[in-house]
Design a protein around this motif. Structure first.
Motif, PDB file in Angstrom:
ATOM      1  N   GLY A   1      12.370  53.254  39.727  1.00  0.00           N
ATOM      2  CA  GLY A   1      11.355  52.204  39.812  1.00  0.00           C
ATOM      3  C   GLY A   1      10.170  52.600  40.678  1.00  0.00           C
ATOM      4  N   ASP A   2       9.189  51.710  40.746  1.00  0.00           N
ATOM      5  CA  ASP A   2       8.022  51.943  41.606  1.00  0.00           C
ATOM      6  C   ASP A   2       8.443  51.991  43.080  1.00  0.00           C
ATOM      7  OD1 ASP A   2       8.389  49.174  40.512  1.00  0.00           O
ATOM      8  OD2 ASP A   2       7.174  48.631  42.247  1.00  0.00           O
ATOM      9  N   GLY A   3       9.470  51.190  43.427  1.00  0.00           N
ATOM     10  CA  GLY A   3       9.936  51.197  44.817  1.00  0.00           C
ATOM     11  C   GLY A   3      10.463  52.565  45.225  1.00  0.00           C
ATOM     12  N   ALA A   4      11.050  53.286  44.275  1.00  0.00           N
ATOM     13  CA  ALA A   4      11.635  54.595  44.580  1.00  0.00           C
ATOM     14  C   ALA A   4      10.581  55.627  44.970  1.00  0.00           C
ATOM     15  CB  ALA A   4      12.437  55.093  43.371  1.00  0.00           C
TER      16      ALA A   4
ATOM     17  N   CYS B   1       8.847  56.967  36.000  1.00  0.00           N
ATOM     18  CA  CYS B   1       8.743  55.840  36.925  1.00  0.00           C
ATOM     19  C   CYS B   1       8.471  54.570  36.128  1.00  0.00           C
ATOM     20  CB  CYS B   1       7.607  56.082  37.928  1.00  0.00           C
ATOM     21  SG  CYS B   1       7.349  54.646  38.993  1.00  0.00           S
ATOM     22  N   GLU B   2       9.387  53.613  36.220  1.00  0.00           N
ATOM     23  CA  GLU B   2       9.181  52.328  35.550  1.00  0.00           C
ATOM     24  C   GLU B   2       8.509  51.405  36.561  1.00  0.00           C
ATOM     25  OE1 GLU B   2      12.173  51.074  32.707  1.00  0.00           O
ATOM     26  OE2 GLU B   2      13.455  52.685  33.400  1.00  0.00           O
ATOM     27  N   ASN B   3       7.190  51.377  36.502  1.00  0.00           N
ATOM     28  CA  ASN B   3       6.441  50.557  37.451  1.00  0.00           C
ATOM     29  C   ASN B   3       6.389  49.116  36.948  1.00  0.00           C
ATOM     30  OD1 ASN B   3       4.758  49.360  39.230  1.00  0.00           O
ATOM     31  ND2 ASN B   3       2.987  50.696  38.840  1.00  0.00           N
ATOM     32  N   ASN B   4       7.322  48.298  37.467  1.00  0.00           N
ATOM     33  CA  ASN B   4       7.329  46.873  37.101  1.00  0.00           C
ATOM     34  C   ASN B   4       6.689  46.040  38.208  1.00  0.00           C
ATOM     35  OD1 ASN B   4       9.275  46.740  39.099  1.00  0.00           O
ATOM     36  ND2 ASN B   4      10.994  46.505  37.688  1.00  0.00           N
ATOM     37  N   PHE B   5       5.975  46.714  39.104  1.00  0.00           N
ATOM     38  CA  PHE B   5       5.135  46.093  40.135  1.00  0.00           C
ATOM     39  C   PHE B   5       5.901  45.406  41.257  1.00  0.00           C
ATOM     40  CE2 PHE B   5       2.572  46.652  36.415  1.00  0.00           C
ATOM     41  CZ  PHE B   5       1.441  47.250  36.925  1.00  0.00           C
ATOM     42  N   TYR B   6       7.209  45.375  41.161  1.00  0.00           N
ATOM     43  CA  TYR B   6       7.988  44.748  42.222  1.00  0.00           C
ATOM     44  C   TYR B   6       9.102  45.664  42.705  1.00  0.00           C
ATOM     45  CZ  TYR B   6       5.696  40.280  41.770  1.00  0.00           C
ATOM     46  OH  TYR B   6       4.756  39.301  41.780  1.00  0.00           O
ATOM     47  N   SER B   7       9.294  45.678  44.019  1.00  0.00           N
ATOM     48  CA  SER B   7      10.487  46.263  44.612  1.00  0.00           C
ATOM     49  C   SER B   7      11.198  45.087  45.259  1.00  0.00           C
ATOM     50  CB  SER B   7      10.097  47.311  45.661  1.00  0.00           C
ATOM     51  OG  SER B   7      11.248  47.772  46.326  1.00  0.00           O
ATOM     52  N   SER B   8      12.284  44.650  44.631  1.00  0.00           N
ATOM     53  CA  SER B   8      12.904  43.387  45.017  1.00  0.00           C
ATOM     54  C   SER B   8      11.834  42.295  44.919  1.00  0.00           C
ATOM     55  CB  SER B   8      13.545  43.551  46.406  1.00  0.00           C
ATOM     56  OG  SER B   8      14.272  42.403  46.737  1.00  0.00           O
TER      57      SER B   8
HETATM   58 MG    MG Z   1      10.092  47.919  40.621  1.00  0.00          MG
END
Ligand code: MG
Ligand code: TPP
Length: 323
Positions: A147-150, A174-181
């Motif tokens: 994810g983007d958080g990673a 990278c799956e950037n879904n704009f949120y980390s948690s």
């Molecule tokens: Mg994310």
């Protein structure tokens, strides 16, 4: 989404994969709500085009690594869905014999070597597998989905550097879904520039619309081609969105905090509907396209029945494989 020159059989296959992932995840969500599934589930609904587009560019022997949100990667790579559902129900017939639950899944027979819920953990593991492939000269490509958080973890950068230096046959997706948690990207980074990280380390980088399965497939096909031909790694940033909460089935809540009002516009760009429009534009009838719903529904119902009728792991084997 534009007209596609890909064969209709391939478009149909990708559509089926996305529908299978969506309906699988919806079935899991319902069973979590019903209290039948106890393992924490991070659902992939909304991101189906990423796993489907990337895995459509891979061979069965290629390696896939995932994280905490990996049911979609497992299904897109061709893992057995009975074994996945049984694992999520923590049964002995699960792909990890009921020891892993939703976040520790594997299917080595189709190249899925493992998923690890420590954020960013499989970025270096994918590079390690790619190094092994390079030394063995087996022409396999290794993919890490994260994810983007990673990208905020140090070993994301450390791994890009070594992969760039050794020109490893690896794709960093990278799956950037704009949120980390519950935290939006803008609360964690000065710039929205994940795709530029590769350039620092000599890694080809590209940003794509992660809800457009054809764009994802196109980027992945080029990256796989580069990797197989000794030209090294690629970082693909896929911009997408998850429709449910960070963990669990709720629609728009993350650990009790409502997200910004962006879900509605992403639902309008449903990756499955976008590909459906392409299929209809290519002359498929709505009935032909929708026929996959019944087939996928039956497969999932069968998988749920299999899982529920499977035994729980034997407690006497609890310490097996523990070091
Ligand atoms: Mg994310
Ligand atoms: C090293 C580490 N830090 C924190 C966590 C707790 N955690 C689990 S998932 C997650 C968010 C990850 O966000 P992202 O990488 O964007 O993936 P997404 O959930 O959006 O798919 C966090 C912080 C963890 N599992 N591992």
């Amino acid at each position: 989404m534009p007209h596609s020159d890909l064969p209709i059989s391939l478009l149909r296959r990708m559509y089926r994969t996305m529908v299978l992932i969506r309906r699988f995840e919806e079935a899991v969500a319902d069973r979590v709500t019903a209290g039948e599934i106890k393992t924490p589930c991070h659902l992939y609904i909304g991101q189906e085009a990423v796993a489907t587009g990337v895995c459509s560019a891979l061979d069965r022997e290629d390696y896939v690594w995932g994280g905490h949100r990996s049911h979609g990667h497992y299904i897109a790579k061709g893992g057995d869905i009975r074994a996945l559902m049984a694992e999520i129900f923590c049964r002995a017939t699960g792909c990890s014999e009921g020891r892993g639950g939703s976040m520790h899944i594997c299917a080595p027979e189709v190249g899925i070597l493992g998923t690890v819920p420590l954020v960013a953990a499989t970025i270096p593991l994918a590079a390690g597998a790619a190094l092994a492939s390079k030394l063995r000269n087996d022409r396999r490509v290794s993919v890490s989905f994260f994810g983007d958080g990673a990208t905020e973890e140090g070993h994301f950068h450390e791994t890009l550097n070594i992969a760039g230096l050794y020109r490893l046959p690896v794709l960093f997706v990278c799956e950037n879904n704009f949120y980390s948690s519950h935290l939006h990207l803008s609360e964690r980074r000065v710039c929205d520039n994940i795709d530029s990280a590769g350039q620092l380390h000599g890694v080809e980088s590209v940003r794509v619309d992660g809800n457009d399965v054809l764009a994802v497939r196109d980027a992945a096909t080029r990256a796989v081609d580069r990797a197989r031909n000794g030209m090294g790694p690629t970082l693909i940033e896929c911009r997408t969105f998850r429709w449910r909460g960070h963990v669990g089935p709720s629609w728009d809540m993350d650990v009790g905090i409502k997200r910004k009002d962006d879900l509605k516009q992403w639902i309008e760009r449903d990756p499955i509907r976008l590909l459906r429009e392409v299929l209809l534009a290519q002359g498929e009838s709505p009935e032909e396209v929708d026929a996959v719903e019944t087939e996928c529904g039956d497969l999932i119902e069968d998988a749920v029945g299999f899982a529920k009728n499977s035994p729980e792991p034997d407690p006497r084997q609890l310490l097996q494989h523990v070091f």
